[in-house]
Design a protein around this motif. Structure first.
Motif, PDB file in Angstrom:
ATOM      1  N   ARG A   1      10.751  19.187 -19.737  1.00  0.00           N
ATOM      2  CA  ARG A   1       9.412  19.734 -19.938  1.00  0.00           C
ATOM      3  C   ARG A   1       8.317  18.671 -19.951  1.00  0.00           C
ATOM      4  N   PRO A   2       8.503  17.498 -20.592  1.00  0.00           N
ATOM      5  CA  PRO A   2       7.433  16.489 -20.570  1.00  0.00           C
ATOM      6  C   PRO A   2       7.046  16.082 -19.156  1.00  0.00           C
ATOM      7  N   ASP A   3       8.038  15.854 -18.279  1.00  0.00           N
ATOM      8  CA  ASP A   3       7.742  15.507 -16.898  1.00  0.00           C
ATOM      9  C   ASP A   3       6.976  16.630 -16.220  1.00  0.00           C
ATOM     10  N   GLN A   4       7.414  17.862 -16.437  1.00  0.00           N
ATOM     11  CA  GLN A   4       6.775  18.995 -15.779  1.00  0.00           C
ATOM     12  C   GLN A   4       5.333  19.135 -16.235  1.00  0.00           C
ATOM     13  N   ASP A   5       5.096  18.981 -17.546  1.00  0.00           N
ATOM     14  CA  ASP A   5       3.736  19.104 -18.064  1.00  0.00           C
ATOM     15  C   ASP A   5       2.834  18.030 -17.486  1.00  0.00           C
ATOM     16  N   ARG A   6       3.327  16.789 -17.414  1.00  0.00           N
ATOM     17  CA  ARG A   6       2.522  15.701 -16.871  1.00  0.00           C
ATOM     18  C   ARG A   6       2.246  15.923 -15.388  1.00  0.00           C
ATOM     19  N   MET A   7       3.251  16.391 -14.652  1.00  0.00           N
ATOM     20  CA  MET A   7       3.073  16.611 -13.218  1.00  0.00           C
ATOM     21  C   MET A   7       2.028  17.688 -12.977  1.00  0.00           C
ATOM     22  N   GLU A   8       2.026  18.741 -13.830  1.00  0.00           N
ATOM     23  CA  GLU A   8       1.070  19.822 -13.652  1.00  0.00           C
ATOM     24  C   GLU A   8      -0.348  19.366 -13.968  1.00  0.00           C
ATOM     25  N   SER A   9      -0.533  18.491 -14.972  1.00  0.00           N
ATOM     26  CA  SER A   9      -1.865  18.054 -15.357  1.00  0.00           C
ATOM     27  C   SER A   9      -2.440  17.044 -14.363  1.00  0.00           C
ATOM     28  N   ASP A  10      -1.636  16.115 -13.901  1.00  0.00           N
ATOM     29  CA  ASP A  10      -2.054  15.127 -12.906  1.00  0.00           C
ATOM     30  C   ASP A  10      -0.808  14.579 -12.221  1.00  0.00           C
ATOM     31  N   PRO A  11      -0.440  15.145 -11.089  1.00  0.00           N
ATOM     32  CA  PRO A  11       0.818  14.752 -10.432  1.00  0.00           C
ATOM     33  C   PRO A  11       0.854  13.303  -9.986  1.00  0.00           C
ATOM     34  N   PHE A  12      -0.300  12.649  -9.896  1.00  0.00           N
ATOM     35  CA  PHE A  12      -0.331  11.269  -9.429  1.00  0.00           C
ATOM     36  C   PHE A  12      -0.641  10.270 -10.544  1.00  0.00           C
ATOM     37  N   ALA A  13      -0.665  10.720 -11.766  1.00  0.00           N
ATOM     38  CA  ALA A  13      -0.880   9.791 -12.881  1.00  0.00           C
ATOM     39  C   ALA A  13       0.314   8.846 -12.981  1.00  0.00           C
ATOM     40  N   VAL A  14       0.022   7.562 -13.248  1.00  0.00           N
ATOM     41  CA  VAL A  14       1.103   6.611 -13.478  1.00  0.00           C
ATOM     42  C   VAL A  14       1.855   7.053 -14.723  1.00  0.00           C
ATOM     43  N   GLY A  15       3.136   7.314 -14.578  1.00  0.00           N
ATOM     44  CA  GLY A  15       3.926   7.831 -15.683  1.00  0.00           C
ATOM     45  C   GLY A  15       4.077   9.336 -15.657  1.00  0.00           C
ATOM     46  N   ALA A  16       3.538   9.995 -14.609  1.00  0.00           N
ATOM     47  CA  ALA A  16       3.713  11.447 -14.494  1.00  0.00           C
ATOM     48  C   ALA A  16       5.188  11.802 -14.449  1.00  0.00           C
TER      49      ALA A  16
ATOM     50  N   TYR B   1       2.244   3.667  -5.634  1.00  0.00           N
ATOM     51  CA  TYR B   1       1.992   4.834  -4.772  1.00  0.00           C
ATOM     52  C   TYR B   1       1.112   5.852  -5.502  1.00  0.00           C
ATOM     53  N   GLN B   2       1.440   6.134  -6.749  1.00  0.00           N
ATOM     54  CA  GLN B   2       0.663   7.109  -7.513  1.00  0.00           C
ATOM     55  C   GLN B   2      -0.790   6.675  -7.649  1.00  0.00           C
TER      56      GLN B   2
ATOM     57  N   GLY C   1     -11.072   2.803  -0.633  1.00  0.00           N
ATOM     58  CA  GLY C   1     -10.393   2.702   0.650  1.00  0.00           C
ATOM     59  C   GLY C   1      -9.047   3.390   0.709  1.00  0.00           C
ATOM     60  N   SER C   2      -8.565   3.896  -0.432  1.00  0.00           N
ATOM     61  CA  SER C   2      -7.241   4.522  -0.427  1.00  0.00           C
ATOM     62  C   SER C   2      -7.195   5.798   0.413  1.00  0.00           C
ATOM     63  N   ASP C   3      -8.360   6.406   0.634  1.00  0.00           N
ATOM     64  CA  ASP C   3      -8.408   7.611   1.464  1.00  0.00           C
ATOM     65  C   ASP C   3      -8.352   7.274   2.950  1.00  0.00           C
ATOM     66  N   ARG C   4      -8.379   5.992   3.281  1.00  0.00           N
ATOM     67  CA  ARG C   4      -8.360   5.580   4.689  1.00  0.00           C
ATOM     68  C   ARG C   4      -7.035   4.929   5.096  1.00  0.00           C
ATOM     69  N   VAL C   5      -6.033   5.070   4.223  1.00  0.00           N
ATOM     70  CA  VAL C   5      -4.698   4.561   4.533  1.00  0.00           C
ATOM     71  C   VAL C   5      -3.676   5.663   4.281  1.00  0.00           C
ATOM     72  N   SER C   6      -2.472   5.452   4.773  1.00  0.00           N
ATOM     73  CA  SER C   6      -1.362   6.369   4.511  1.00  0.00           C
ATOM     74  C   SER C   6      -0.352   5.630   3.651  1.00  0.00           C
ATOM     75  N   ALA C   7       0.078   6.265   2.568  1.00  0.00           N
ATOM     76  CA  ALA C   7       1.036   5.635   1.662  1.00  0.00           C
ATOM     77  C   ALA C   7       2.272   6.507   1.514  1.00  0.00           C
ATOM     78  N   PHE C   8       3.416   5.844   1.403  1.00  0.00           N
ATOM     79  CA  PHE C   8       4.689   6.533   1.264  1.00  0.00           C
ATOM     80  C   PHE C   8       5.481   5.881   0.139  1.00  0.00           C
ATOM     81  N   VAL C   9       6.252   6.703  -0.581  1.00  0.00           N
ATOM     82  CA  VAL C   9       7.084   6.201  -1.663  1.00  0.00           C
ATOM     83  C   VAL C   9       8.547   6.339  -1.265  1.00  0.00           C
ATOM     84  N   LEU C  10       9.242   5.216  -1.261  1.00  0.00           N
ATOM     85  CA  LEU C  10      10.665   5.174  -0.915  1.00  0.00           C
ATOM     86  C   LEU C  10      11.437   5.019  -2.212  1.00  0.00           C
TER      87      LEU C  10
END
Length: 217
Positions: free
Chosen positions: A29-44, A87-88, A97-106
């Motif tokens: 649940r903690p992961d799910q709650d964080r992902m719902e509030s801000d999926p890209f927060a560091v520590g989501a 990545y997050q 400038g982050s909107d002008r690049v493509s980022a991927f998480v491996l």
């Protein structure tokens, strides 16, 4: 069976299943709650020490995100290998400038599959195992944070880096790996000191193979 064994209480299958479900919910649940509030927060996605996961603090994630955006250039492609917090930060829209690049998480951790097409499953034990959509030398910069401080792990991750990168490498690992990193990737240690949300027992450093202010910052 002894009389003592007869007195030990047992749980019904229904009760045991209910307890297991409750345990699973409290773990996820903690992961799910964080992902719902801000999926890209560091520590989501919560760190899992069993996978040697230690996230950067917000300041370090932001600085590294700024660095790879600058080095990737307009329309550039960035690979974050075992470095989901960078990545997050790139996807939060707070780095210029982050909107002008493509980022991927491996990542090996499939919880990050929530990032859909940006997620590429990665197992360092199979350093060149990628889907056909991941072409060689298709990333302008590769930022990698090997999960373990060992020559064996870094050697395999180095194969991945060489396969993915057009040339630029930003490696984050323990200071004790300096000589191995130099031998494998011809990188130099930066003066910049990355920091994590949790204090690590080993000194952590960044290494690069291109001119950057990180070398003397």
């Amino acid at each position: 069976m002894s009389d003592i064994d007869d007195d030990v209480p047992t749980l019904s299958a229904h009760t045991l299943a209910a307890l297991q479900e409750f345990y699973h919910e409290t773990r996820t649940r903690p992961d799910q709650d964080r992902m719902e509030s801000d999926p890209f927060a560091v520590g989501a996605v919560e760190e899992d020490w069993r996978m040697s996961q230690f996230w950067y603090n917000d300041e370090t994630a932001a600085l590294l995100a700024e660095e790879v955006v600058r080095e990737a250039g307009e329309g550039g492609r960035i690979a974050c290998v075992s470095a989901p917090s960078v990545y997050q930060k790139l996807k939060q829209g707070v780095v210029d400038g982050s909107d002008r690049v493509s980022a991927f998480v491996l990542e090996y951790d499939r919880r990050f599959a929530t990032y859909a097409d940006d997620f590429i499953f990665y197992d360092y034990n199979e350093p060149l195992s990628f889907p056909s959509s991941v072409a060689p030398q298709s990333f302008d910069i590769v930022l990698a944070d090997p999960p373990y401080l060992s020559e064996e792990c870094l050697s395999k991750v180095a194969k991945t880096i060489k396969y993915l990168s057009k040339g630029k490498v930003l490696l984050c690992t323990g200071a004790i790996m300096e000589n191995v990193a130099k031998e494998l990737l011809d990188v130099k240690m930066c003066s910049f000191l990355p920091k994590h949300n949790r204090n690590l027992s080993n000194e952590f450093r960044c290494f690069i193979n291109y001119p950057s202010s990180l070398l003397w910052s």
